[in-house]
Motif scaffolding. Sequence first.
Motif, PDB file in Angstrom:
ATOM      1  N   ALA A  47     -47.345   5.335  22.887  1.00 55.05           N
ATOM      2  CA  ALA A  47     -46.019   5.383  23.560  1.00 55.05           C
ATOM      3  C   ALA A  47     -45.381   6.403  22.818  1.00 55.05           C
ATOM      4  CB  ALA A  47     -45.291   4.136  23.472  1.00 55.05           C
ATOM      5  N   ARG A  48     -44.376   6.971  23.101  1.00 53.93           N
ATOM      6  CA  ARG A  48     -43.435   8.016  22.442  1.00 53.93           C
ATOM      7  C   ARG A  48     -42.143   7.492  22.271  1.00 53.93           C
ATOM      8  NH1 ARG A  48     -45.173  12.419  21.875  1.00 53.93           N
ATOM      9  NH2 ARG A  48     -46.173  12.685  23.882  1.00 53.93           N
ATOM     10  N   LEU A  49     -41.597   7.606  21.108  1.00 54.95           N
ATOM     11  CA  LEU A  49     -40.222   7.133  20.813  1.00 54.95           C
ATOM     12  C   LEU A  49     -39.320   8.380  20.614  1.00 54.95           C
ATOM     13  CD1 LEU A  49     -38.317   4.871  19.593  1.00 54.95           C
ATOM     14  CD2 LEU A  49     -38.971   5.585  17.356  1.00 54.95           C
ATOM     15  N   HIS A  50     -38.257   8.248  21.694  1.00 53.91           N
ATOM     16  CA  HIS A  50     -37.493   9.395  21.791  1.00 53.91           C
ATOM     17  C   HIS A  50     -36.156   9.225  21.006  1.00 53.91           C
ATOM     18  CE1 HIS A  50     -39.732  11.412  24.837  1.00 53.91           C
ATOM     19  NE2 HIS A  50     -39.895  10.152  25.328  1.00 53.91           N
ATOM     20  N   GLY A  51     -35.589  10.025  20.170  1.00 53.47           N
ATOM     21  CA  GLY A  51     -34.472   9.736  19.376  1.00 53.47           C
ATOM     22  C   GLY A  51     -34.596   9.367  18.015  1.00 53.47           C
ATOM     23  N   LEU A  52     -35.930   9.272  17.429  1.00 51.33           N
ATOM     24  CA  LEU A  52     -36.211   8.964  16.111  1.00 51.33           C
ATOM     25  C   LEU A  52     -37.507   9.818  15.648  1.00 51.33           C
ATOM     26  CD1 LEU A  52     -35.491   5.085  15.798  1.00 51.33           C
ATOM     27  CD2 LEU A  52     -33.907   7.107  15.016  1.00 51.33           C
ATOM     28  N   HIS A  53     -37.536  10.299  14.430  1.00 54.80           N
ATOM     29  CA  HIS A  53     -38.846  11.070  14.022  1.00 54.80           C
ATOM     30  C   HIS A  53     -39.307  10.156  12.814  1.00 54.80           C
ATOM     31  CE1 HIS A  53     -36.062  13.273  11.420  1.00 54.80           C
ATOM     32  NE2 HIS A  53     -36.913  13.367  10.824  1.00 54.80           N
ATOM     33  N   LEU A  54     -40.634  10.597  12.683  1.00 52.97           N
ATOM     34  CA  LEU A  54     -41.446  10.077  11.525  1.00 52.97           C
ATOM     35  C   LEU A  54     -41.281  10.610  10.258  1.00 52.97           C
ATOM     36  CD1 LEU A  54     -43.629   8.017  10.807  1.00 52.97           C
ATOM     37  CD2 LEU A  54     -45.325   9.891  11.284  1.00 52.97           C
ATOM     38  N   VAL A  55     -40.982  10.036   8.943  1.00 51.70           N
ATOM     39  CA  VAL A  55     -40.907  10.534   7.986  1.00 51.70           C
ATOM     40  C   VAL A  55     -41.875   9.912   6.902  1.00 51.70           C
ATOM     41  CG1 VAL A  55     -38.550  11.646   8.128  1.00 51.70           C
ATOM     42  CG2 VAL A  55     -38.908   9.451   7.171  1.00 51.70           C
ATOM     43  N   ARG A  56     -42.435  10.470   5.845  1.00 50.88           N
ATOM     44  CA  ARG A  56     -43.393  10.001   4.965  1.00 50.88           C
ATOM     45  C   ARG A  56     -42.378   9.613   3.680  1.00 50.88           C
ATOM     46  NH1 ARG A  56     -47.546   8.310   7.830  1.00 50.88           N
ATOM     47  NH2 ARG A  56     -48.147  10.127   9.131  1.00 50.88           N
ATOM     48  N   GLY A  57     -42.832   8.359   3.266  1.00 53.53           N
ATOM     49  CA  GLY A  57     -42.111   8.070   1.916  1.00 53.53           C
ATOM     50  C   GLY A  57     -43.345   7.188   1.320  1.00 53.53           C
ATOM     51  N   ARG A  58     -42.802   6.481   0.149  1.00 52.10           N
ATOM     52  CA  ARG A  58     -43.867   5.239  -0.100  1.00 52.10           C
ATOM     53  C   ARG A  58     -44.675   4.533   1.036  1.00 52.10           C
ATOM     54  NH1 ARG A  58     -42.137  -0.165  -3.094  1.00 52.10           N
ATOM     55  NH2 ARG A  58     -41.024   0.075  -1.595  1.00 52.10           N
ATOM     56  N   TYR A  59     -44.063   4.403   2.395  1.00 57.35           N
ATOM     57  CA  TYR A  59     -44.416   3.897   3.784  1.00 57.35           C
ATOM     58  C   TYR A  59     -44.037   4.737   4.637  1.00 57.35           C
ATOM     59  CZ  TYR A  59     -45.952  -0.256   0.869  1.00 57.35           C
ATOM     60  OH  TYR A  59     -46.403  -1.130  -0.049  1.00 57.35           O
ATOM     61  N   PRO A  60     -44.432   4.913   5.811  1.00 58.48           N
ATOM     62  CA  PRO A  60     -43.760   5.691   6.862  1.00 58.48           C
ATOM     63  C   PRO A  60     -42.502   4.925   7.394  1.00 58.48           C
ATOM     64  CG  PRO A  60     -46.034   5.185   7.514  1.00 58.48           C
ATOM     65  CD  PRO A  60     -45.865   4.560   6.002  1.00 58.48           C
ATOM     66  N   THR A  61     -41.478   5.709   7.717  1.00 58.77           N
ATOM     67  CA  THR A  61     -40.490   5.132   8.291  1.00 58.77           C
ATOM     68  C   THR A  61     -39.969   6.197   9.407  1.00 58.77           C
ATOM     69  OG1 THR A  61     -38.032   4.069   7.737  1.00 58.77           O
ATOM     70  CG2 THR A  61     -38.621   6.255   6.722  1.00 58.77           C
ATOM     71  N   LEU A  62     -38.662   5.772   9.916  1.00 61.93           N
ATOM     72  CA  LEU A  62     -38.219   6.821  11.037  1.00 61.93           C
ATOM     73  C   LEU A  62     -36.767   7.475  10.478  1.00 61.93           C
ATOM     74  CD1 LEU A  62     -38.969   4.340  13.876  1.00 61.93           C
ATOM     75  CD2 LEU A  62     -40.105   6.414  13.418  1.00 61.93           C
ATOM     76  N   ALA A  63     -36.414   8.375  11.050  1.00 60.38           N
ATOM     77  CA  ALA A  63     -35.067   9.143  10.768  1.00 60.38           C
ATOM     78  C   ALA A  63     -34.455   9.636  12.193  1.00 60.38           C
ATOM     79  CB  ALA A  63     -35.386  10.387   9.817  1.00 60.38           C
ATOM     80  N   PRO A  64     -33.275   9.725  12.027  1.00 62.43           N
ATOM     81  CA  PRO A  64     -32.475   9.959  13.397  1.00 62.43           C
ATOM     82  C   PRO A  64     -33.093  11.586  13.843  1.00 62.43           C
ATOM     83  CG  PRO A  64     -30.917   9.487  11.787  1.00 62.43           C
ATOM     84  CD  PRO A  64     -32.261   9.519  10.898  1.00 62.43           C
ATOM     85  N   GLY A  65     -32.983  11.764  15.360  1.00 64.08           N
ATOM     86  CA  GLY A  65     -33.543  12.814  15.972  1.00 64.08           C
ATOM     87  C   GLY A  65     -34.830  13.057  16.074  1.00 64.08           C
ATOM     88  N   GLY A  66     -35.103  13.746  17.164  1.00 61.06           N
ATOM     89  CA  GLY A  66     -36.580  14.053  17.472  1.00 61.06           C
ATOM     90  C   GLY A  66     -37.625  13.010  17.903  1.00 61.06           C
ATOM     91  N   GLU A  67     -38.717  13.089  17.710  1.00 59.71           N
ATOM     92  CA  GLU A  67     -39.487  12.081  18.444  1.00 59.71           C
ATOM     93  C   GLU A  67     -40.655  11.652  17.560  1.00 59.71           C
ATOM     94  OE1 GLU A  67     -41.326  14.303  21.735  1.00 59.71           O
ATOM     95  OE2 GLU A  67     -39.802  13.907  23.120  1.00 59.71           O
ATOM     96  N   ALA A  68     -41.158  10.545  17.913  1.00 59.16           N
ATOM     97  CA  ALA A  68     -42.490   9.817  17.061  1.00 59.16           C
ATOM     98  C   ALA A  68     -43.492   9.567  18.183  1.00 59.16           C
ATOM     99  CB  ALA A  68     -42.166   8.857  16.196  1.00 59.16           C
ATOM    100  N   ALA A  69     -44.649   9.986  17.605  1.00 57.62           N
ATOM    101  CA  ALA A  69     -45.707   9.049  18.415  1.00 57.62           C
ATOM    102  C   ALA A  69     -46.302   7.909  17.978  1.00 57.62           C
ATOM    103  CB  ALA A  69     -47.093  10.215  18.510  1.00 57.62           C
ATOM    104  N   GLY A  70     -46.720   6.930  18.731  1.00 54.37           N
ATOM    105  CA  GLY A  70     -47.197   5.903  18.419  1.00 54.37           C
ATOM    106  C   GLY A  70     -47.953   4.867  19.247  1.00 54.37           C
ATOM    107  N   ARG A  71     -48.089   3.553  19.114  1.00 59.55           N
ATOM    108  CA  ARG A  71     -48.658   2.688  20.039  1.00 59.55           C
ATOM    109  C   ARG A  71     -47.776   1.418  20.459  1.00 59.55           C
ATOM    110  NH1 ARG A  71     -54.508   1.690  17.755  1.00 59.55           N
ATOM    111  NH2 ARG A  71     -55.255   1.207  20.140  1.00 59.55           N
ATOM    112  N   LEU A  72     -47.974   0.908  21.421  1.00 56.49           N
ATOM    113  CA  LEU A  72     -47.162  -0.494  21.714  1.00 56.49           C
ATOM    114  C   LEU A  72     -48.033  -1.554  21.438  1.00 56.49           C
ATOM    115  CD1 LEU A  72     -45.327   0.283  25.095  1.00 56.49           C
ATOM    116  CD2 LEU A  72     -44.391  -0.107  22.566  1.00 56.49           C
ATOM    117  N   LEU A  73     -47.754  -2.396  20.562  1.00 54.32           N
ATOM    118  CA  LEU A  73     -48.384  -3.637  20.280  1.00 54.32           C
ATOM    119  C   LEU A  73     -47.476  -4.726  20.711  1.00 54.32           C
ATOM    120  CD1 LEU A  73     -50.353  -4.975  18.331  1.00 54.32           C
ATOM    121  CD2 LEU A  73     -48.579  -4.942  16.553  1.00 54.32           C
TER     122      LEU A  73
END
Length: 129
Positions: free
Chosen positions: A28-54
Amino acid sequence: MDVFVYGTLTSPDRVAEVVDSYAFVGPARLHGLHLVRGRYPTLAPGGEAAGRLLRTDEHDRLDAYEGVNDGLYVRVSVPRTDGGEAAVYVGDPARLDADVEWPGDGSFADRVSTYLADADVRVEPLVDR
């Protein structure tokens, strides 16, 4: 309910450690939020993120894994492009050492909710190739 996963929960081995019953529905693709790295992955406003539906009914166990009760992540509902909704976990960047700024005032959960209400955030299930 389906959950859009984008970090450690994309691994079947990790999911099996967290919940007893699940299935990966597909990419799946999440539109409107993008992936950012920190201690754990999270999301931030704008862009897109790739992932899966569980798919799982064990949301309480996912909430515990993501630290929802401790305020580490918030679980929000996001519309799907094919109808319905998917849950998405968004981590508090201040708690995850991620260089992210969420717009607005109030608590982290309030700022995420406001952004989602105002932005075109949606989950697009993709055909498994």
